[in-house]
Design an enzyme around this catalytic site. Structure first.
Site, short mmCIF file in Angstrom:
data_model
loop_
_atom_site.label_atom_id
_atom_site.label_comp_id
_atom_site.label_asym_id
_atom_site.label_seq_id
_atom_site.Cartn_x
_atom_site.Cartn_y
_atom_site.Cartn_z
N LYS A 92 1.92 2.11 -5.13
CA LYS A 92 2.46 1.51 -6.37
C LYS A 92 1.53 1.77 -7.56
O LYS A 92 1.97 2.00 -8.67
CB LYS A 92 2.64 -0.01 -6.20
N ASP A 125 0.81 -1.23 0.00
CA ASP A 125 0.00 0.00 0.00
C ASP A 125 0.84 1.27 0.00
O ASP A 125 0.45 2.29 0.57
CB ASP A 125 -0.96 0.03 1.21
N GLY A 140 5.46 12.05 -3.55
CA GLY A 140 4.00 12.15 -3.66
C GLY A 140 3.48 13.17 -2.66
O GLY A 140 3.83 13.12 -1.48
N VAL A 141 2.64 14.09 -3.14
CA VAL A 141 2.09 15.11 -2.23
C VAL A 141 0.56 15.10 -2.23
O VAL A 141 -0.07 16.06 -1.81
CB VAL A 141 2.63 16.52 -2.59
N GLN A 145 1.87 -6.00 -3.29
CA GLN A 145 2.41 -6.12 -1.92
C GLN A 145 3.69 -5.30 -1.75
O GLN A 145 3.90 -4.35 -2.48
CB GLN A 145 2.64 -7.60 -1.56
N ALA A 171 -4.32 -7.80 -3.64
CA ALA A 171 -3.78 -6.46 -3.87
C ALA A 171 -4.91 -5.47 -4.10
O ALA A 171 -5.97 -5.83 -4.62
CB ALA A 171 -2.86 -6.48 -5.08
N GLY A 172 -4.67 -4.22 -3.74
CA GLY A 172 -5.60 -3.15 -4.06
C GLY A 172 -4.78 -1.93 -4.43
O GLY A 172 -4.08 -1.38 -3.59
N HIS A 173 -4.79 -1.57 -5.70
CA HIS A 173 -3.97 -0.47 -6.18
C HIS A 173 -4.88 0.68 -6.61
O HIS A 173 -5.71 0.52 -7.50
CB HIS A 173 -3.09 -0.93 -7.35
N THR A 174 -4.70 1.83 -5.97
CA THR A 174 -5.59 2.96 -6.22
C THR A 174 -4.95 3.94 -7.21
O THR A 174 -3.79 4.32 -7.04
CB THR A 174 -5.85 3.72 -4.90
P1 GDP Z 1 -0.72 0.35 -3.55
O1 GDP Z 1 -1.32 -0.91 -3.07
O2 GDP Z 1 0.77 0.41 -3.32
O3 GDP Z 1 -1.07 0.69 -4.97
O4 GDP Z 1 -1.32 1.52 -2.63
P2 GDP Z 1 -2.89 1.70 -2.21
O5 GDP Z 1 -3.62 2.24 -3.37
O6 GDP Z 1 -3.41 0.48 -1.56
O7 GDP Z 1 -2.75 2.76 -1.05
C1 GDP Z 1 -2.16 4.01 -1.26
C2 GDP Z 1 -3.20 5.08 -0.89
O8 GDP Z 1 -2.58 6.33 -0.82
C3 GDP Z 1 -4.30 5.24 -1.94
O9 GDP Z 1 -5.48 5.62 -1.29
C4 GDP Z 1 -3.78 6.36 -2.81
O10 GDP Z 1 -4.82 7.08 -3.46
C5 GDP Z 1 -3.10 7.22 -1.81
N1 GDP Z 1 -1.94 7.98 -2.27
C6 GDP Z 1 -0.96 7.60 -3.13
N2 GDP Z 1 0.01 8.54 -3.18
C7 GDP Z 1 -0.37 9.51 -2.33
C8 GDP Z 1 0.24 10.74 -1.89
O11 GDP Z 1 1.33 11.11 -2.30
N3 GDP Z 1 -0.47 11.47 -0.95
C9 GDP Z 1 -1.68 11.08 -0.46
N4 GDP Z 1 -2.28 11.85 0.44
N5 GDP Z 1 -2.26 9.94 -0.84
C10 GDP Z 1 -1.61 9.17 -1.76
P1 IMO Z 2 -0.98 -4.16 -2.23
O1 IMO Z 2 -0.55 -4.72 -3.56
C1 IMO Z 2 -0.92 -4.60 2.11
C2 IMO Z 2 -0.99 -8.67 3.67
C3 IMO Z 2 -2.24 -9.09 4.42
C4 IMO Z 2 -1.65 -10.07 5.40
C5 IMO Z 2 -0.56 -10.75 4.59
C6 IMO Z 2 -0.99 -12.08 3.98
O2 IMO Z 2 -2.25 -3.43 -2.26
O3 IMO Z 2 0.14 -3.40 -1.60
P2 IMO Z 2 -2.54 -12.70 1.92
O4 IMO Z 2 -3.98 -12.40 1.64
O5 IMO Z 2 -1.60 -12.17 0.88
O6 IMO Z 2 -2.27 -14.14 2.21
O7 IMO Z 2 -2.22 -11.93 3.29
O8 IMO Z 2 -0.21 -9.86 3.56
N1 IMO Z 2 -1.23 -8.15 2.31
C7 IMO Z 2 -1.15 -6.86 1.98
N2 IMO Z 2 -0.95 -5.78 2.75
N3 IMO Z 2 -1.06 -4.47 0.77
C8 IMO Z 2 -1.25 -5.55 -0.02
O9 IMO Z 2 -1.27 -5.48 -1.37
C9 IMO Z 2 -1.34 -6.81 0.60
N4 IMO Z 2 -1.54 -8.07 0.12
C10 IMO Z 2 -1.46 -8.88 1.18
O10 IMO Z 2 -2.87 -8.00 5.05
O11 IMO Z 2 -1.03 -9.37 6.45
MG MG Z 3 -2.86 -1.54 -1.78
#
Ligand code: GDP
Ligand code: IMO
Ligand code: MG
Length: 433
Positions: free
Chosen positions: A16, A13, A412-413, A223, A39-42
């Site tokens: 990415k 998170d 990132g800001v 991850q 995974a959850g990529h925003t």
């Molecule tokens: P990922 O799994 O690595 O793609 O990250 P996630 O999407 O799960 O979580 C990152 C969160 O931070 C999301 O809600 C993004 O919209 C947010 N985000 C990313 N870059 C920035 C930043 O520079 N500032 C702020 N405030 N939010 C950000």
């Molecule tokens: P992104 O790509 C954050 C964590 C889970 C748990 C451990 C094992 O969005 O960064 P799993 O379901 O993979 O067997 O869970 O890994 N985990 C993550 N934490 N971001 C993720 O993906 C994750 N994918 C798995 O919370 O601790």
């Molecule tokens: Mg994520």
């Protein structure tokens, strides 16, 4: 032309998705290398917020070919839901390719994930319950079902009959939960396979052809490296390798074809689920970071644990992955703090520890040694170049850079696409740690 890897430098998170989307503006191919719908990529654009799980974060660039590589485990129902959701919002998915070698997450995998987590009780990993671990376990045990099998009805029936029988034994006899109906599972999967068929290909060849043709290829990891099954905080890890080496393997690219490893780190730390977290803040400061950073899981909505930046873990990841540059995200979240801590060492039983202990109980006992830096107490969300950033923010960036031993090239800001600040590299400042 060599390829670029985008990987998470912490516990996931890190942003990415946003970074991949930004770099995809000039890329021809984006390959997702590992993980699954855990995974959850925003990605935030003028069209709103997109939450991607299996589809690579290059999909919002219509000129990009998006590849789900062999290292990913794919829940076909979740993937179709994601494709449909994107199409409903006007995003084309015709450029999406799926590796025929990728493994399928089958309905018994989430069932086993749930049963195994409940058996762990208080020692739970806190998995996303998406079936990720059990699917990778089957892959390594050589009993997995792959996308190539999914789209061939006869093979699917043969393999599924064997597997559902055996998994039902485990589910009912060992875990005492309901068995799955093999016929229903088969019907659902045949329908899903026929909808996905046109996307399926030998994706590693597509990637290699693109590299041969001098095209720009990005590899997107899911991850973060601290969740790596070998070098992360085992057993509180995911079941794949979200590392530079794992990226090569999952995408079908040789290490010699990579010239850039971009690690994404947040300006502080978060983790979801169980496991040691040396810089965790179980106080108001931690809550402030959680609320300002909207630190709630993209896939599961769970509140993320928060803490100060851990430069010990950060440097370990930078070294093991040959990180060539860093994107430091969510710096704006720290805008309101008077002082900001960075962990620059660990102490265990009064002794200073040089590397991360392999034993989770020992990692759980380390106490962080902090360096305290001045906050900047200013809104930086409108910054677009380094000169727009307050001195104290630049000092913070330089400090982390020196501790990690790799240059920070982007900051990132804010969540949206344009909230990225290019930062001049200054390699003379590096390696001071
Ligand atoms: P990922 O799994 O690595 O793609 O990250 P996630 O999407 O799960 O979580 C990152 C969160 O931070 C999301 O809600 C993004 O919209 C947010 N985000 C990313 N870059 C920035 C930043 O520079 N500032 C702020 N405030 N939010 C950000
Ligand atoms: P992104 O790509 C954050 C964590 C889970 C748990 C451990 C094992 O969005 O960064 P799993 O379901 O993979 O067997 O869970 O890994 N985990 C993550 N934490 N971001 C993720 O993906 C994750 N994918 C798995 O919370 O601790
Ligand atoms: Mg994520």
């Amino acid at each position: 032309m060599p390829a670029t890897i985008i990987m998470g430098g912490q516990w996931g998170d890190e942003g990415k998705g946003k970074l991949t989307d930004a770099l995809a503006a000039t890329a021809h191919v984006v390959v997702r290398a590992n993980g699954g719908s855990n995974a959850g990529h925003t990605v935030t654009t003028s069209d709103g917020v997109f939450k991607l799980h299996l589809v690579p974060s290059g999909v919002l660039n219509p000129d990009c070919t998006c590849v789900i590589g062999a290292g990913v485990v794919i829940d076909p129902i979740a993937l179709l839901k994601e494709i449909d959701g994107l199409r409903e919002r006007g995003v084309a998915t015709s450029n999406l390719l799926i590796s025929d070698r990728a493994h399928v997450v089958l309905p018994y995998h989430p069932a086993l994930d749930r049963a195994e987590e409940s058996e762990r009780g208080d020692d739970g990993i806190g998995t996303t319950l998406r079936g990720n671990g059990p699917a990778y376990a089957d892959k390594v045990a050589r009993r997995g079902i792959r996308i190539a099998d999914l789209i061939d009805e006869e093979t699917l029936l043969r393999k599924l009959t064997r597997e559902v029988g055996s998994k039902n034994e485990t589910l009912t006899r060992i875990f005492g939960v309901e068995p799955l109906d093999a016929t229903e599972v088969y019907r659902t999967l045949v329908a899903a396979g026929s909808r996905l068929r046109d996307h399926v290909t030998a994706s590693e060849m597509v990637v290699q052809d693109a590299l041969d043709a001098g095209k720009t290829v990005l590899v997107e990891c899911a991850q973060g490296a601290m969740l790596d099954v070998d070098y992360g905080t085992y057993p509180f890890v995911t079941s794949s390798s979200p590392t530079a080496a794992g990226a090569c393997q999952g995408a079908g690219i040789a290490p010699t074809q990579i010239d850039r490893v971009v690690a994404v780190y947040k300006a502080y730390s978060t983790r979801v689920g169980g496991g040691p977290f040396p810089t965790e803040l179980m106080n108001e400061t931690g809550n402030t970071i959680r609320e300002r950073g909207r630190e709630y899981g993209t896939s599961t909505g769970r509140p993320r644990r928060t803490g100060w930046f851990d430069a010990v873990a950060g440097r370990y990841v930078a070294r093991l992955n040959g990180v060539t540059e860093i994107a430091l995200t969510l710096l704006d979240v720290l805008d309101t703090f008077d002082e900001i801590n960075v962990c620059t060492g660990y102490r265990l039983n009064e002794l200073s520890v040089r590397s991360l202990p392999a034993r989770e109980d020992l990692l759980g006992q380390v106490s962080p040694i902090f360096s305290t830096l001045a906050g900047w107490k200013r809104d930086i969300t409108a910054a677009r170049e380094i000169d727009d950033l307050p001195e104290a923010a630049v000092a913070y960036i330089r400090f982390i850079e020196s501790k990690l031993g790799a240059p920070i090239s982007l900051v990132g800001v804010g969540p949206s696409r344009e909230q990225l600040v290019p930062v001049t590299r200054d390699s003379a400042m590096l390696g001071a740690a």
